[in-house]
Scaffold this motif. Structure first.
Motif, PDB file in Angstrom:
ATOM      1  N   ASP A 201       0.862  -1.182   0.000  1.00 34.22           N
ATOM      2  CA  ASP A 201       0.000   0.000   0.000  1.00 34.22           C
ATOM      3  C   ASP A 201       0.897   1.230   0.000  1.00 34.22           C
ATOM      4  OD1 ASP A 201      -1.772   2.028   0.380  1.00 34.22           O
ATOM      5  OD2 ASP A 201      -2.672   1.190   2.218  1.00 34.22           O
ATOM      6  N   THR A 202       1.160   1.766  -1.198  1.00 36.20           N
ATOM      7  CA  THR A 202       2.080   2.888  -1.308  1.00 36.20           C
ATOM      8  C   THR A 202       1.514   4.136  -0.669  1.00 36.20           C
ATOM      9  OG1 THR A 202       1.205   3.022  -3.532  1.00 36.20           O
ATOM     10  CG2 THR A 202       3.479   2.262  -3.297  1.00 36.20           C
ATOM     11  N   GLY A 203       0.213   4.131  -0.421  1.00 35.70           N
ATOM     12  CA  GLY A 203      -0.384   5.310   0.212  1.00 35.70           C
ATOM     13  C   GLY A 203      -0.157   5.331   1.705  1.00 35.70           C
ATOM     14  N   ALA A 204       0.304   4.197   2.261  1.00 36.04           N
ATOM     15  CA  ALA A 204       0.441   4.164   3.717  1.00 36.04           C
ATOM     16  C   ALA A 204       1.773   3.560   4.093  1.00 36.04           C
ATOM     17  CB  ALA A 204      -0.710   3.366   4.322  1.00 36.04           C
TER      18      ALA A 204
ATOM     19  N   GLN B 264       3.507   3.666   8.482  1.00 35.40           N
ATOM     20  CA  GLN B 264       2.559   4.332   9.363  1.00 35.40           C
ATOM     21  C   GLN B 264       2.554   3.709  10.752  1.00 35.40           C
ATOM     22  OE1 GLN B 264      -1.240   4.183   7.526  1.00 35.40           O
ATOM     23  NE2 GLN B 264      -0.956   6.154   6.479  1.00 35.40           N
TER      24      GLN B 264
ATOM     25  N   GLY C  63       4.490  -0.333   3.062  1.00 39.04           N
ATOM     26  CA  GLY C  63       3.077  -0.141   3.337  1.00 39.04           C
ATOM     27  C   GLY C  63       2.328  -1.430   3.595  1.00 39.04           C
TER      28      GLY C  63
END
Ligand SMILES: Nc1ncnc2c1ncn2[C@@H]1O[C@H](COP(=O)(O)OP(=O)(O)O)[C@@H](O)[C@H]1O
Ligand code: SF4
Ligand code: SF4
Ligand SMILES: [Mg+2]
Lengths: 338, 678
Positions: B61-64, B67, B81
């Motif tokens: 998940d490149t958006g996260a 985290q 991610g």
């Protein structure tokens, strides 16, 4: 009926510097179909002698003969000498059923069907007075007396010519001891087995044996027919043993008592001359004039003395200290009924 | 007081009553149950997690990236991610299976190496043993690192490394275990039967060491897991794209400041799983009574205590031991049983009292209860239990120890288990004097040497510096008595002190006890199944059967005055030098009852030649005769000397209570056992 002969048997343990001669040139004959009782204190080499006969201890000298054949030749298939051990709690494999333990002892050449083996196990269990139902049980489910019976059955299963019983009742209660002794005696008479019966209990040995051999520090110091040895013991150590049963000390003097309290000699460093001399109530520790006991080994000319007694004064001392011929029974009876 | 031992370790183990503990017993202990459940959970996870979640664990998940914990990713994400929670869960399979594989390898190799000496010719066997001994000396992790370098990085290399590194320890374990089994008589018996070496190993040795090996392997698996995590963490173990907890930990550790969860989660997984293996193994070891590789379960010897200040020495006036209605209850699979039932007796200063009876009669348990050595879950109650005028029922364990301290000495059948094997005998005796009389080290040692001399240990100066195993059995027993005497005890309780010894030595030890008694007015409670030895040494004899004292009589009257059929039966079962060799020995038919299956009436009834309906219905209470003799029997034997014939032949004519019988007011146990009898 086979004769068992220990022909100058020696067993040495350890290496040169720490060597210990547990049995030293033992000569003993167990006549065919008869029982010889072997007595002596622990560490005197009784068990080692027994183990030598079944090949569990290495011979460093001498031979063990069954019917004139060296037992080392009959290695392999069939073992002519079998042994029953002291502790019935450790002499049976806890992971093997009674049947498996007994069947393992069957002579290898006699294959036989499963049913035949089964029947044979049942027959043997019957012979030692056990229910055939016990065959499927593990030793953990048996009492001490039952286990010792299984051990007897296992020894018989090997169809031995000679049986050695090493302190087989000393781990048992008196109530069970009698039953096991009766069994052993019955089986011995019925099968006319040749038997070496080892015990530290003179009364037990007397009950079972035709002859008695006394061992001290690796040597056999007196051998003879049971009644004779008990009525007229020749070796001072035999007299000590008897006195222990009677609850008396053989020596009349107080210092003699202190002498016998001395610890048994260290087998690594056996005393010179007569091995019993530091503890002998009739030896140099009490009678200063008996220096010969310190210097000369009485074993070398034992054969020339009555009952092969290994004592320089075997004939002289026999009358010197008359043995109080009284058992516990008499003593207590006296005290009880004045 | 001398070392404590649990009653269970009584050397003359009662039979059948205690079936061997099995693995199911492990699950019944709380620790075992918890650890077992945990272990099951881990295994379930190892099987299921990759099936269920391996997809999600690898979703990038490149958006996260990197985290922290959030609703979508409970433990946050890694640098690509990916969800850390799923990754940790999925990694269970690889981590656990690699650890197990390494352990299996180690155990199998260890088994082969350890068992080899039993099968190989003597020379070759010794070679293997010494090789194992050398490698065992290296730290395991060091070996693992060494092998890891040799086998190269990667999972396979790590398994080999850890497996090889654990092998020596297992080889040694196998070797010691099989050596101890090989020393047992059943192996000797098999050898005299001509059983071959291989069969000896597979039938007689391995089955008897399987349990401890399995337990240690379980514990070993925990250690392997840890080692594997270590190797992977160092980059020597599992390589990308595969991942185990070690690798996850390594990755997480780089960012521990930003997202601690990324490092803590795999860390926790390793710890929890390792713990599950370890605890389960330890619980199993405890339940099955097995020694594990890590802690040898040698119970520490309690330091001897100073005597209580309040105990003054008005000896003559009161009994040393006063026991009234002592009961010991034990929990068993079929409920509570009472192996010691309403036992009452008195021991006066300088008196020697013997306790006889078949094994399992409760002799040892009585002694243990009197000296307050019975441990939970056993439950001891008594109407009165007094030592030298002080009740032993109230005080807690600490006060008890201070109270009994050195004034009650215990001597056991096997003194080897009572001595500390790694301390010289003299030192052990001296320790008592150091604590008890506050002596300096040096003078305490001198006292110890004097004491050894007093108990007739030859060459005491030299012997004092030797270790217990260098003593002969008789000498060890005397040293044990000497150790008890260092504290100047009021009573010596000796439980089968001479059973393991032979007649001549036995007589010496008994004579020593006798000397101590007359010279110091020390009371002696001598427990033995050898009725002859007891008769010779003691003033009074207590005969126990099925947890009860069935007869209490002067030793001098044993053969003529014994009234209880059981006492008579015991006496006639012992051959002496007058026994008729042509008749079978007298035996007591049957067996004593188990404490949890006592008959309603007299416990001896099923074996008694005189039993009748009354006996089977009602339990006889002890009755005290004018002479002080106490007998619990409805039909006591009167007068005539003990028959030498089997019980029942000759003794059965007389019956019923004799003329001198005095039934106590309440018909119950009497305290009037009288003063010292001779
Ligand atoms: N710790 C224990 N747990 C369970 N049973 C025990 C324990 N200690 C003793 N027993 C039982 O108590 C009875 C009496 O045992 P014990 O006192 O050792 O008898 P003795 O010393 O007369 O041989 C036996 O049936 C034995 O099985
Ligand atoms: S030879 Fe001397 S020391 Fe040896 S037993 Fe005979 S009298 Fe005693
Ligand atoms: S009460 Fe009855 S069964 Fe019990 S010992 Fe006495 S005679 Fe035998
Ligand atoms: Mg006991």
């Amino acid at each position: 009926m086979s004769e068992l002969v220990f022909d100058g048997v020696s067993v040495r343990y350890g290496t040169r510097r720490h060597a210990l001669t547990a049995v030293d040139g033992a000569r003993l004959t167990v006549p065919g179909g008869q029982v010889v009782g072997l007595v002596g204190e622990s560490g005197s080499g009784k068990s080692t002698l027994a183990r030598a006969a079944v090949g569990l201890a290495p011979l460093s000298a001498g031979r063990v003969l069954v019917n004139g054949t060296d037992t080392r030749r009959s290695r392999g298939r069939r073992r002519p000498v079998q042994m029953i051990f002291q502790d019935p709690y450790s002499s049976l494999n806890p992971r093997m059923t009674v049947a498996a333990s007994v069947a393992e002892a069957f002579p290898r050449e006699r294959g036989g069907s499963r049913a035949a083996r089964h029947a044979e196990v049942a027959r043997l269990l019957g012979q030692v007075g056990l229910d055939a139902d016990l065959a499927a049980l593990l030793p953990g489910q048996l009492s001490g007396g039952q286990r010792q019976r299984v051990a007897v059955a296992r020894a018989l299963a090997a169809r031995p010519q000679v049986v050695i019983a090493d302190e087989i009742t000393s781990a048992l209660d008196v109530s069970v001891q009698g039953a096991v002794l009766n069994l052993v005696r019955d089986v011995q008479r019925e099968l006319r087995l040749t038997m070496l019966f080892i015990s530290h209990d003179l009364a037990v040995v007397r009950y079972v044996s035709d002859h008695i051999a006394v061992m001290y520090l690796g040597r056999i110091v007196e051998v003879g027919p049971t009644e004779e040895v008990l009525a007229d013991p020749r070796h001072p150590y035999t007299r000590e043993l008897l006195a222990a049963v009677h609850g008396h000390t053989a020596g009349p003097r107080k210092d003699a008592e202190t002498v016998t309290d001395t610890e048994p000699a260290d087998p690594h460093h056996p005393p010179s001359g007569c091995r019993f001399h530091p503890r002998c109530p009739e030896g140099p520790a009490v009678r200063a004039e008996r220096e010969v006991c310190r210097t000369d080994d009485p074993v070398s000319d034992a054969a020339s003395r009555p009952r092969r007694t290994a004592c320089h004064f075997a004939t002289a001392t026999a009358t010197a200290t008359a043995l109080p011929e009284r058992g516990l029974r008499d003593r207590v009876r006296e005290n009880g009924n004045p | 007081m001398s070392p404590r031992r649990s009653p269970r370790s009584s050397p003359r183990k009662p039979h059948a009553a205690t079936p061997r503990p099995r693995w199911s017993a492990v699950a019944r202990t709380p620790l075992g149950a918890c650890a077992g459940l945990l272990l099951l959970a881990v295994i379930a996870l190892a099987v299921l997690a990759p099936v269920l979640w391996s997809g999600r664990a690898s979703v990038v998940d490149t958006g996260a990236l990197q985290q922290g914990p959030s609703g979508a990713h409970l433990l946050g994400t890694d640098n690509l991610g990916r969800d850390i929670l799923y990754r940790v869960l999925v990694a269970t399979r690889l981590s656990v299976s690699l650890a197990v594989a390494a352990t299996l390898l180690g155990v199998s190799l260890g088994l082969v190496l350890g068992a080899a000496p039993a099968v190989l010719p003597r020379r070759a066997g010794r070679l293997v043993t010494s090789a194992v001994n050398v490698t065992v000396a290296f730290p395991g992790l060091l070996l693992a690192l060494f092998f890891a370098v040799i086998f190269g990085v990667g999972a396979k290399g790590a398994v080999l490394a850890i497996g090889l590194a654990t092998a020596p320890a297992f080889a040694r374990l196998t070797h010691t275990l099989s050596a101890s089994v090989a020393g047992r008589d059943h192996v000797a018996a098999a050898r005299t039967l001509g059983v071959g070496r291989l069969r000896l190993l597979t039938r007689h040795i391995l089955p008897n060491i399987a349990e401890p090996l399995a337990v240690n392997a379980t514990i070993g698996a925990g250690a392997s897991l840890l080692a594997f995590a270590g190797l992977s963490f160092l980059g020597l173990g599992v390589q990308a794209p595969d991942y185990d907890w070690g690798r996850l930990l390594g990755e997480g550790l780089d960012r521990i400041d930003l997202t601690p969860a990324a490092a803590l989660a795999p860390c926790a997984a390793v710890v929890v799983t390792g713990l599950a293996f370890n605890l389960f193994g330890e619980a199993a070891a405890a339940a099955l009574g097995i020694r594990t590789l890590r802690h040898r379960t040698t119970s520490p010897r309690p330091a001897p205590q100073a005597p209580s200040k309040g105990s003054d020495r008005k000896r003559e006036s009161r009994p040393v031991l006063l026991v009234e209605d002592l009961q010991v209850a034990l929990p068993g699979p079929s409920g509570w049983s009472t192996p010691v039932r309403r036992v009452s007796f008195t021991l006066w200063p300088g008196e020697a009292v013997g306790v006889v009876g078949e094994s399992g009669a409760g002799k040892s348990l009585t002694a243990m209860a009197v000296s307050r050595l019975v441990e939970l879950p056993a439950h001891v109650t008594a109407h009165r239990l007094e030592f030298d005028g002080t009740s032993l029922l109230g005080p807690g364990p600490r006060e008890l120890r201070a109270l009994l301290g050195t004034s009650m000495a215990m001597v056991f059948q096997d003194p080897m288990s009572s001595f500390n094997p790694v301390m010289s005998v003299g030192r052990q005796l001296a320790e008592v004097a150091e604590h008890h009389r506050r002596l300096s080290r040096r003078s305490a040692f001198e006292q110890a040497v004097d004491q050894l001399r007093a108990v007739r240990v030859p060459a005491p100066e030299r012997r004092a510096r030797q270790y217990p195993h260098e003593f002969s059995g008789g000498m060890r027993q005397r040293a044990m008595i000497g150790m008890g005497l260092m504290g100047d005890p009021k009573v010596i309780i000796a439980d089968e002190p001479t059973t393991a010894l032979d007649v001549t030595v036995q007589r010496q030890v008994l004579r020593l006890l006798d000397t101590v008694r007359t010279e110091r007015a020390t009371a002696v409670l001598l427990i033995s199944h050898d009725i002859t030895a007891v008769a010779r040494t003691c003033d009074r004899v207590l005969v126990m059967y099925a947890g009860r004292i069935v007869e209490d009589l002067p030793a001098a009257g044993l053969l003529t005055e014994a009234r209880h059929p059981y006492t008579r039966a015991l006496l006639s079962a012992v051959p002496d030098l007058d026994t008729d060799r042509n008749r079978p020995l007298a035996v007591i038919p049957g067996r004593p009852p188990q404490p949890h299956r006592l008959p309603p009436g007299c416990a001896f009834a099923p074996r008694c030649p005189r039993s009748d309906d009354l006996c089977r219905r009602k339990d006889p209470r002890p009755v005290t005769y004018a002479t002080g003799q106490r007998v619990a029997c409805w039909h006591p034997v009167e007068g005539e000397p003990a028959p030498k014939a089997p019980p029942g032949q000759g003794a059965a004519e007389h019956g019923g209570p004799g003329p001198r019988l005095e039934r106590a007011a309440n018909g119950d146990v009497e305290e009037s056992t009288g003063g010292p009898t001779v």
